[in-house]
Design an enzyme around this catalytic site. Structure first.
Site, PDB file in Angstrom:
ATOM      1  N   LYS A 100       0.920  -1.480   0.040  1.00 28.18           N
ATOM      2  CA  LYS A 100      -0.036  -0.003  -0.108  1.00 28.18           C
ATOM      3  C   LYS A 100       0.809   1.354  -0.024  1.00 28.18           C
ATOM      4  O   LYS A 100       1.499   1.593   1.042  1.00 28.18           O
ATOM      5  CB  LYS A 100      -0.894  -0.123   1.303  1.00 28.18           C
ATOM      6  CG  LYS A 100      -1.550   1.316   1.372  1.00 28.18           C
ATOM      7  CD  LYS A 100      -2.660   1.332   2.484  1.00 28.18           C
ATOM      8  CE  LYS A 100      -2.764   2.900   3.018  1.00 28.18           C
ATOM      9  NZ  LYS A 100      -3.977   2.899   4.104  1.00 28.18           N
ATOM     10  N   ALA A 139      -9.460   5.507   3.423  1.00 27.30           N
ATOM     11  CA  ALA A 139      -9.256   6.619   4.137  1.00 27.30           C
ATOM     12  C   ALA A 139     -10.567   7.496   4.267  1.00 27.30           C
ATOM     13  O   ALA A 139     -11.180   7.614   3.356  1.00 27.30           O
ATOM     14  CB  ALA A 139      -8.208   7.571   3.730  1.00 27.30           C
ATOM     15  N   GLY A 140     -11.100   7.770   5.401  1.00 25.09           N
ATOM     16  CA  GLY A 140     -12.055   8.745   6.066  1.00 25.09           C
ATOM     17  C   GLY A 140     -13.325   8.181   6.376  1.00 25.09           C
ATOM     18  O   GLY A 140     -14.232   8.806   6.833  1.00 25.09           O
ATOM     19  N   ASN A 191      -9.479   1.705   8.810  1.00 26.41           N
ATOM     20  CA  ASN A 191      -8.506   1.455  10.135  1.00 26.41           C
ATOM     21  C   ASN A 191      -9.467   2.021  11.450  1.00 26.41           C
ATOM     22  O   ASN A 191      -9.954   1.417  12.191  1.00 26.41           O
ATOM     23  CB  ASN A 191      -7.408   1.751   9.991  1.00 26.41           C
ATOM     24  CG  ASN A 191      -6.457   1.148  10.952  1.00 26.41           C
ATOM     25  OD1 ASN A 191      -5.276   1.037  10.832  1.00 26.41           O
ATOM     26  ND2 ASN A 191      -6.900   0.638  12.347  1.00 26.41           N
ATOM     27  N   THR A 192      -9.349   3.378  11.221  1.00 29.67           N
ATOM     28  CA  THR A 192      -9.842   4.159  12.506  1.00 29.67           C
ATOM     29  C   THR A 192     -11.278   3.990  12.749  1.00 29.67           C
ATOM     30  O   THR A 192     -11.749   3.697  13.668  1.00 29.67           O
ATOM     31  CB  THR A 192      -9.511   5.646  12.180  1.00 29.67           C
ATOM     32  OG1 THR A 192      -8.129   5.925  12.078  1.00 29.67           O
ATOM     33  CG2 THR A 192      -9.711   6.293  13.541  1.00 29.67           C
ATOM     34  N   GLY A 224      -8.338   8.957   9.049  1.00 29.02           N
ATOM     35  CA  GLY A 224      -8.606   9.160  10.452  1.00 29.02           C
ATOM     36  C   GLY A 224      -9.750  10.098  10.749  1.00 29.02           C
ATOM     37  O   GLY A 224     -10.249  10.366  11.920  1.00 29.02           O
TER      38      GLY A 224
END
Lengths: 66, 258
Positions: free
Chosen positions: B100, B187-188, B209-210, B161
């Site tokens: 990645k 992301a996001g 992830n977050t 995040g």
């Protein structure tokens, strides 16, 4: 002799190989990547590469990340 | 229409369209349970110095490599050179040809440095890596990355995040039309509906992830995300109704009494 390991000065035996260093640190050769003086050392050379005084060694592994 | 039954890139095939990060969990056992609840088959990891001061728990003790494919990232890299170095180190740990690819342009937004990203993609593709670049929701850059040999493109929905969701669904739709490789929103994502929206647009996958690691109940959120990705994908394949400005009754007028 002195080498630089993961950003810090470390005292190691003269003539130590990468493999021996990993053993002393309790690290499994299959779970790390080793860079010595900006060169990535392939795993099949860990037993033969002998560290020199003043070498800069980085030992990395897989850590958490997104 | 992107109607492949599986997610395919770099000569590999996956049934889950949800890719998970391993960072920021309260502890490794929670991470392990969340990975399982999510149904994911690919997990992102980082490459960092071994901690020599104290014996740490190893992340790898909590990831079954027979079950999950590792996708090392080049997080924290601000130049193409640095990112390539980390990609090579990751490959050397022996775990993966996939990477990645992140080349960050700004510390506060963590938006990519497009120039560095494109250069690093070209270099790593030549070296045989399966490159999945994290990119802005920019159709022009996405096409350039595809042309440079990226195995997929991973446009952000919003800053890493931030939990803001898919901020520019129109750009994501354009990217889906402009490239042939898989498009994975990375992301996001903040909550389940964000993941569904990405899949409803036609994306091939979502990486997060977050949204899971930072949730009050990460394991429950992981399960919700699994369902959200499946629901969004199914809704896309089912073919939604068009959006209309005015009403269109669902009940016939015929048969009403005087």
């Amino acid at each position: 002799m002195e080498i630089r390991l993961n950003g810090r000065v470390r005292e190691v035996t003269e003539g130590i190989t990468i493999r021996r260093l990993l053993d002393e640190l309790g690290l499994h050769p299959m779970r790390v990547a080793v860079q010595r003086n900006l060169d990535i050392i392939k795993r099949d050379r860990y037993e033969e590469v002998v560290l020199q005084p003043g070498d800069t060694v980085e030992i990395l592994t897989i850590m958490a990340g997104g | 229409m992107r109607d492949s039954a599986t997610l395919k890139f770099g000569g590999k095939e996956f049934h889950s369209r949800l890719i998970l990060g391993t960072g920021k969990y309260p502890d490794y056992p929670t991470m392990q349970k969340a990975l399982e609840a999510s149904g994911t088959e690919i997990v992102t990891v980082a490459v960092r110095r071994v901690n020599l001061d104290r014996k740490q728990e190893s992340l790898l003790d909590y990831i079954d490599l027979k079950r999950y494919t590792l996708l090392p990232n080049t997080a924290g890299c601000y130049t193409a050179e640095e990112a390539c170095k980390y990609a090579r180190l990751a490959r050397e740990v022996g775990m993966s040809e996939m990477v990645k690819l992140e080349v960050i342009g700004d510390q506060r937004t963590l938006f990519p440095d497009n120039e560095g990203l494109l250069n690093a993609t070209r270099t790593l593709v030549k070296e045989g890596f399966i490159v999945l670049p994290y990119v802005n929701d920019d159709p022009v850059m996405s096409k350039k990355l595809e042309d440079a040999g990226a195995a997929a493109v991973m446009p952000l929905g919003a800053p890493i995040g931030s939990g803001l969701g898919i901020r520019n669904p129109y750009n994501i739709r354009i990217i889906l039309e402009m490239v042939q490789v898989p498009v994975i929103v990375d992301a996001g994502v903040g909550t389940a509906s964000d993941a569904s929206i990405a899949m409803e647009l036609g994306c091939d996958g979502v990486l997060m992830n977050t949204a899971i690691a930072g949730a009050k109940d990460p394991v429950m959120m992981a399960d919700a995300m699994r369902k959200a990705v499946e629901a969004g994908r199914q809704a896309y394949l089912a073919g939604r109704i068009p959006k209309k400005l005015y009403a269109s009754a669902s009940t016939m007028m015929e048969g009403m009494i005087e």
